[in-house]
Design an enzyme around this catalytic site. Structure first.
Site, mmCIF file in Angstrom:
data_model
loop_
_atom_site.group_PDB
_atom_site.id
_atom_site.type_symbol
_atom_site.label_atom_id
_atom_site.label_comp_id
_atom_site.label_asym_id
_atom_site.label_seq_id
_atom_site.Cartn_x
_atom_site.Cartn_y
_atom_site.Cartn_z
ATOM 1 N N CYS A 125 0.808 -1.222 0.000
ATOM 2 C CA CYS A 125 0.000 0.000 0.000
ATOM 3 C C CYS A 125 0.840 1.270 0.000
ATOM 4 C CB CYS A 125 -0.934 -0.019 1.199
ATOM 5 S SG CYS A 125 -1.963 -1.497 1.240
ATOM 6 N N HIS B 35 -2.528 8.037 5.966
ATOM 7 C CA HIS B 35 -2.805 6.715 5.395
ATOM 8 C C HIS B 35 -4.186 6.275 5.854
ATOM 9 C CE1 HIS B 35 -1.881 3.001 3.433
ATOM 10 N NE2 HIS B 35 -1.951 2.289 4.544
ATOM 11 N N GLU C 122 -0.514 5.334 13.371
ATOM 12 C CA GLU C 122 -0.190 6.535 12.598
ATOM 13 C C GLU C 122 -0.361 7.792 13.438
ATOM 14 O OE1 GLU C 122 -0.943 8.475 8.167
ATOM 15 O OE2 GLU C 122 -2.352 6.974 8.926
ATOM 16 N N LYS D 283 -9.580 8.169 2.515
ATOM 17 C CA LYS D 283 -10.071 6.786 2.360
ATOM 18 C C LYS D 283 -11.479 6.637 2.917
ATOM 19 C CE LYS D 283 -5.637 4.278 2.263
ATOM 20 N NZ LYS D 283 -4.685 5.395 2.425
ATOM 21 N N HIS E 192 -9.846 1.919 0.316
ATOM 22 C CA HIS E 192 -8.395 1.761 0.242
ATOM 23 C C HIS E 192 -8.005 1.180 -1.116
ATOM 24 C CE1 HIS E 192 -4.322 1.193 1.115
ATOM 25 N NE2 HIS E 192 -4.372 0.462 2.209
ATOM 26 N N PHE F 136 1.999 -3.261 3.954
ATOM 27 C CA PHE F 136 2.387 -4.556 4.514
ATOM 28 C C PHE F 136 3.868 -4.801 4.246
ATOM 29 C CE2 PHE F 136 -2.061 -6.774 4.195
ATOM 30 C CZ PHE F 136 -2.505 -5.995 5.245
#
Length: 412
Positions: free
Chosen positions: A163, A302, A313, A334, A339, A398
């Site tokens: 991502c 994010h 975050e 998002k 996402h 990830f």
């Protein structure tokens, strides 16, 4: 001397718009692009909603014969890239094609093509799969298709960092121009994984929200968040060396001034709980721009709507910015798009550039229940007419990948 880099073209296909104009208008209105899944039969799936691209008509940009040889993710990529290129008003007759390159990402690539060809192989034998399976399925083919269409003959590559992919693509392209290797780079990312295997895989790892209430599915920083919502689409940006852009009279959206990339080196899916990896990427981007943290006014987070990401975050922002963290605006778009995985950073970079240009900060929509772990100013529910000079866009992937890009408001 380091060269300056500006954004001169934008293009996108995503759940709230099939071009930049419609996308930005809907983002300012706080439109939610999440709805019931229509692309596959979800009878046997626990997840029923996603951020699908709607009314997509790639044949207006891509020849029908070519279309049959492109996975959906590559179609999104090429359509958004063509929009960005046309928006930039570049004329390749006036350019050295070796000095024009592509860094275009995808976290997964042609998943739908892989699934379809696996089904064919099981039914007819694997030697009977499509001869286009490999060139349709591989992750770098979006970049290749864009280069072929536009005639860019410089470096053409594909960053794959889950991502964080398209944020890395933008940051790498920025440094590539800044350090003198190219005048023009088209960068971004694309993803299309609303498929049986994509949906099933993320469901099995308990990453997706299972509610059928579209307005309570992607709810970043909300205490009731319980997983992200799958989205699809692409974003493309034309980056250009400043003097080159000025010489041809290009319009400029924003300046790219900083980039930071780190790895948590911690876990295959979970971020570091203290957010130190993400904090280091943000600090690196600020230092790269040679500014102080208090000069940053907005962060496009994010903000995936998972418990671990949003809390981690938030901690990362506090670590990177100290007391200034509470003066920042930190929203997650998002909440509108879902996402987009490898395409997320590029679409969010577009939002960030336009936020600087128009003096409008997009909201985190559908926010209801405050979370003491996520106590920053997340611009809840309604966007704001506020001018800021510097804005960050974060992407975390990830594998522990962290990427932050820093943009500056353009003033001629």
């Amino acid at each position: 001397m380091k060269r300056r880099v500006v954004i001169t073209g934008l293009g996108t296909v995503n759940p709230i718009g099939n071009n930049v104009k419609d996308t930005w208008e809907n983002a300012k209105k706080g439109v939610c692009g999440i709805g019931p899944i229509t692309r596959i039969d979800t009878t046997d799936h626990a997840v029923k909603v996603a951020g699908e691209v709607k009314d997509f008509a790639p044949e207006t940009v891509i020849d029908k014969k070519e279309l049959r040889r492109m996975d959906r993710y590559s179609q999104f990529a090429l359509v958004s890239a063509v929009e960005a290129f046309e928006d930039s008003n570049l004329n390749m007759e006036n350019e050295d094609p070796i000095r024009c390159g592509i860094i275009f990402s995808s976290g997964i690539g042609g998943m739908e093509t892989t699934e379809n060809n696996y089904a064919t192989g099981e039914r007819r034998g694997y030697d009977k799969v499509s001869p286009f399976y490999i060139p349709m399925g591989i992750s770098n083919m979006a970049a290749g298709n864009i280069a072929i269409r536009l005639g860019f003959k410089g470096m053409c590559t594909c960053v794959v960092t889950a991502c964080a992919s398209s944020n890395n693509a933008i940051g790498d392209a920025f440094h590539y121009i800044r350090d003198g290797y190219a005048e023009v780079m088209l960068c971004g990312g694309s993803e299309s994984t609303i498929t049986h295997l994509g949906l099933g895989g993320f469901t099995a790892m308990q990453a997706l929200n299972k509610t059928e209430d579209c307005n309570r599915a992607s709810i970043p920083f909300d205490k009731e968040r319980s997983g992200f919502v799958m989205g699809e689409g692409a974003g493309a940006l034309v980056l250009e060396e400043y003097e080159h852009a000025v010489a041809r009279g290009a319009k400029i959206y924003a300046e790219v001034v900083g980039y930071g990339a780190t790895c948590d080196a911690y876990h295959i899916t979970a971020p570091l709980p203290d957010g130190s990896g993400g904090a280091a990427a943000m600090t690196m981007a600020v230092n790269d721009a040679n500014i102080t943290p208090d000069m940053v006014g907005y962060i496009n987070a994010h903000g995936t709507s998972t418990h671990l990401n949003d809390a981690g975050e938030t901690m990362a922002i506090k670590t990177a910015f100290g007391d200034h963290a509470y003066k920042l605006m930190v929203s997650s778009t998002k909440s509108m798009t879902g996402h987009l995985l490898g395409g997320a950073g590029a679409v969010e970079a577009i939002f960030t550039a336009l936020a600087l240009k128009d003096g409008f900060i997009p909201a985190t929509i559908n926010y209801k229940v405050p979370d003491e772990e996520c106590d920053l100013d997340i611009v809840p529910n309604e966007g704001r007419n506020v001018q800021v000079d510097y804005a960050l866009s974060n992407s975390l992937g990830f594998g522990g990948h962290n990427a932050s890009i820093l943009l500056k408001k353009w003033e001629a």
